[in-house]
Scaffold this active site. Structure first.
Site, PDB file in Angstrom:
ATOM      1  N   CYS A 130       0.985  -1.054   0.008  1.00 41.38           N
ATOM      2  CA  CYS A 130       0.482  -0.495   0.379  1.00 41.38           C
ATOM      3  C   CYS A 130       0.487   0.828   0.108  1.00 41.38           C
ATOM      4  O   CYS A 130       0.749   2.043  -0.912  1.00 41.38           O
ATOM      5  CB  CYS A 130      -1.126   0.173   0.959  1.00 41.38           C
ATOM      6  SG  CYS A 130      -2.157  -1.155   1.634  1.00 41.38           S
TER       7      CYS A 130
HETATM    8  N1  LIG Z   1      -2.913  -6.211   1.455  1.00 44.10           N
HETATM    9  C1  LIG Z   1      -3.354  -5.403   2.415  1.00 44.10           C
HETATM   10  O1  LIG Z   1      -2.861  -5.234   2.942  1.00 44.10           O
HETATM   11  C2  LIG Z   1      -4.195  -4.181   1.365  1.00 44.10           C
HETATM   12  C3  LIG Z   1      -4.821  -3.548   2.724  1.00 44.10           C
HETATM   13  C4  LIG Z   1      -5.960  -2.317   1.678  1.00 44.10           C
HETATM   14  C5  LIG Z   1      -6.093  -2.407   0.317  1.00 44.10           C
HETATM   15  N2  LIG Z   1      -5.130  -3.425  -0.752  1.00 44.10           N
HETATM   16  C6  LIG Z   1      -5.625  -3.491  -1.799  1.00 44.10           C
HETATM   17  O2  LIG Z   1      -6.088  -4.768  -2.517  1.00 44.10           O
HETATM   18  C7  LIG Z   1      -5.983  -4.941  -2.969  1.00 44.10           C
HETATM   19  C8  LIG Z   1      -6.003  -6.560  -3.183  1.00 44.10           C
HETATM   20  O3  LIG Z   1      -4.375  -6.506  -2.866  1.00 44.10           O
HETATM   21  P1  LIG Z   1      -4.417  -7.616  -2.322  1.00 44.10           P
HETATM   22  O4  LIG Z   1      -3.242  -7.385  -1.100  1.00 44.10           O
HETATM   23  O5  LIG Z   1      -5.634  -8.661  -1.618  1.00 44.10           O
HETATM   24  O6  LIG Z   1      -3.340  -8.407  -2.777  1.00 44.10           O
HETATM   25  P2  LIG Z   1      -2.999 -10.047  -3.060  1.00 44.10           P
HETATM   26  O7  LIG Z   1      -2.114 -10.019  -4.326  1.00 44.10           O
HETATM   27  O8  LIG Z   1      -2.921 -10.402  -2.138  1.00 44.10           O
HETATM   28  O9  LIG Z   1      -4.526 -11.126  -3.574  1.00 44.10           O
HETATM   29  C9  LIG Z   1      -5.210 -10.924  -5.310  1.00 44.10           C
HETATM   30  C10 LIG Z   1      -5.690 -12.098  -5.939  1.00 44.10           C
HETATM   31  O10 LIG Z   1      -6.593 -11.861  -6.863  1.00 44.10           O
HETATM   32  C11 LIG Z   1      -6.429 -13.004  -7.356  1.00 44.10           C
HETATM   33  N3  LIG Z   1      -6.349 -12.239  -8.890  1.00 44.10           N
HETATM   34  C12 LIG Z   1      -6.105 -11.925  -9.847  1.00 44.10           C
HETATM   35  N4  LIG Z   1      -6.069 -11.551 -11.330  1.00 44.10           N
HETATM   36  C13 LIG Z   1      -7.217 -12.199 -10.850  1.00 44.10           C
HETATM   37  C14 LIG Z   1      -8.429 -12.129 -12.199  1.00 44.10           C
HETATM   38  N5  LIG Z   1      -8.273 -11.114 -13.034  1.00 44.10           N
HETATM   39  N6  LIG Z   1      -9.800 -12.471 -10.870  1.00 44.10           N
HETATM   40  C15 LIG Z   1      -9.824 -12.792 -10.042  1.00 44.10           C
HETATM   41  N7  LIG Z   1      -9.348 -12.722  -9.382  1.00 44.10           N
HETATM   42  C16 LIG Z   1      -7.685 -12.534  -9.510  1.00 44.10           C
HETATM   43  C17 LIG Z   1      -4.875 -12.931  -7.429  1.00 44.10           C
HETATM   44  O11 LIG Z   1      -4.318 -14.198  -7.416  1.00 44.10           O
HETATM   45  C18 LIG Z   1      -4.313 -13.186  -6.178  1.00 44.10           C
HETATM   46  O12 LIG Z   1      -5.025 -13.877  -4.775  1.00 44.10           O
HETATM   47  C19 LIG Z   1      -5.220  -3.834  -4.090  1.00 44.10           C
HETATM   48  O13 LIG Z   1      -5.872  -3.079  -5.123  1.00 44.10           O
HETATM   49  C20 LIG Z   1      -4.225  -3.802  -2.479  1.00 44.10           C
HETATM   50  O14 LIG Z   1      -3.818  -2.104  -2.598  1.00 44.10           O
HETATM   51  C21 LIG Z   1      -4.700  -3.426  -0.164  1.00 44.10           C
END
Ligand SMILES: NC(=O)c1ccc[n+]([C@@H]2O[C@H](COP(=O)([O-])OP(=O)(O)OC[C@H]3O[C@@H](n4cnc5c(N)ncnc54)[C@H](O)[C@@H]3O)[C@@H](O)[C@H]2O)c1
Length: 436
Positions: A273
């Site tokens: 982030c």
């Molecule tokens: N990790 C954090 O602490 C956090 C906190 C707040 C916001 N975010 C935001 O949330 C979003 C997701 O982050 P995350 O940390 O969960 O990522 P992550 O990489 O842990 O998870 C993302 C998932 O999406 C899947 N994916 C990718 N392409 C896809 C598609 N076309 N269809 C379906 N699934 C698909 C991946 O395989 C993965 O399992 C990002 O925008 C991030 O900035 C993350």
């Protein structure tokens, strides 16, 4: 109301889809199931889908037993078959939003997911984008793709943005008790998204006037953190020159009951982030001839921090008449922060990279990350036995793990420990401890 999407949400009869089952998506799926909704999780990784369908958890903030229970009760299922999107009344998008190799927003995951949904969009669906992104994405990127379905926004289907604020490893604030912000494309869109989250969370749901406002809210929060961490990193450098302990300064400043909140230094800024989100905004700002100078400067300070830490380590080794070249260095903690297993943008990786360029011999230990691959090279966490520890020329703490590391044993056996996280603050004998 019965039979309408709003009615289904209120009666918890709506089926909720979650696209992307990672750090954000899986906890959200669990919360929605706990609230009583039937959840279908979607991911492109067959491995993750299989694990979930077996009730096996892979995300630190999710309770293993709880996930198993919801899977066994049929409240959570997972699939790679996107045709099942048609079965969902609500779809939350939680796919990654990284930077590309030019450090520009990579919206390809959001675009792909929007296309997957658009092809199957039907009347009476609510789509909520939850991936962090720059203001305008929901209305300028997602909406036009969904409109290709021929359906009308605010009438046939609903679209909103709601930022996810989960703080991995935070034991006090989880998805469930963290307030949520929602901003819909139309008032009806906001009303639907708000209703869903009011039924799911134990925390208040705050609505704003547009998706843009909700998108910018998330980026303001993380830019605030970036700039304050960079500020304290800059202060760390000047404090060291002045022979002042920055940690003591922060502790003292924290006694002020208003107008100050503590941020702490470390070997850099990591995670998915803070090193990324502000640059999404900086990118978009250029469309309006605006340069976000504070963001750029804070990014520079943060990027410089691993180099500063290596310089300090080199100075410490110098006191022991050792060069970095050929020294055996134990790196303690490779995750981007304490007590989690996430390596994304971890400053420890940069520290290792620099140390290797200086030809130091690297060993690492991390109870949360038994092995990892970086720049095509494989690393394995070592066994912390006395014999190996005795061979080390020094150790550097790069993640503040408080669980699973026997710091006393390490201190006993190595010449010194350079603590960039002040995790050893309670150890009385400071003989071998040098703090950032
Ligand atoms: N990790 C954090 O602490 C956090 C906190 C707040 C916001 N975010 C935001 O949330 C979003 C997701 O982050 P995350 O940390 O969960 O990522 P992550 O990489 O842990 O998870 C993302 C998932 O999406 C899947 N994916 C990718 N392409 C896809 C598609 N076309 N269809 C379906 N699934 C698909 C991946 O395989 C993965 O399992 C990002 O925008 C991030 O900035 C993350």
């Amino acid at each position: 109301m019965a039979g309408t999407l709003y009615g289904k949400i209120q009666e918890k009869k709506a089926i909720v889809g979650v696209m992307g089952l990672g750090y954000v998506g899986l906890p959200l799926a669990v919360e929605k199931a706990r609230a009583g909704y039937k959840v279908i999780g979607f991911d492109i990784q067959q491995k993750r889908v299989n694990l979930i369908n077996k009730g096996i958890n892979y995300i630190g903030d999710v309770n293993d037993a709880e996930l198993k229970k919801f899977v066994n009760e049929g409240l959570i299922t997972a699939t790679t078959n996107f045709d099942k999107l048609k079965d969902c009344d609500v779809i939350s998008i939680c796919v990654p939003t990284p930077l590309d190799k030019f450090k520009q927003p990579d919206l390809s995951y959001i675009i792909k997911t929007s296309e997957d949904i658009s092809k199957r969009l039907r009347k009476g669906q609510l789509i909520i984008l939850e991936s962090t992104t720059y203001p305008g994405t929901t209305e300028e990127i997602v909406l036009p793709i969904l409109k290709k379905s021929g359906l009308e926004i605010g009438k046939d289907f609903y679209l909103a943005f709601s930022p996810e604020r989960v703080d991995p490893g935070n034991n006090r604030f989880k998805t469930r008790n963290t307030p949520k912000v929602v901003g819909g494309v139309t008032e009806e869109c906001t009303r639907h998204a708000k209703a869903l989250y009011e039924n799911v969370l134990e925390a208040p749901v705050f609505s704003v006037s547009s998706p843009r406002t909700a998108e910018m809210t998330k980026i303001l929060e993380n830019t605030f953190r970036l700039i304050n961490i960079a500020l304290v990193q800059e202060m760390t450098k000047v404090a060291e020159k002045m022979d002042v302990n920055i940690w003591e300064v922060i502790e003292a400043a924290s006694t002020k009951p208003f107008g100050y909140m503590p941020f702490y230094p470390g070997p850099g800024i990591g995670g998915h982030c803070i090193p990324i989100d502000p640059f999404y905004l900086a990118f978009k700002a250029k469309e309006f001839d605006l340069h976000l100078m504070l963001v750029e400067v804070a990014g520079q300070i943060a990027d410089d921090m691993p180099y500063y830490v290596i310089q300090r380590l080199s100075d410490i080794l110098n006191d022991y008449k050792k060069p970095l070249n050929g020294s055996k260095i134990l790196v303690l903690g490779v995750a981007y922060k304490g007590n989690i297993d996430d390596l994304r943008e971890s400053p420890a990786l940069k520290v290792i990279e620099i140390l290797e360029k200086k030809k130091a011999e690297i060993y690492y230990f991390d109870p949360f990350v038994p092995y990892f691959e970086h720049n095509g090279k494989k690393y394995k966490s070592i066994d912390l036995n006395d014999d190996i520890l005795k061979e080390m020329d020094g150790a550097i703490i790069t993640a503040g793990h408080t669980i699973g590391v026997d710091y006393k044993k390490i201190i006993k056996n190595v010449p010194f420990v350079f603590d960039t996280k002040n995790i050893l603050k309670d150890i009385k004998d400071r003989n071998k401890i040098i703090v950032l």
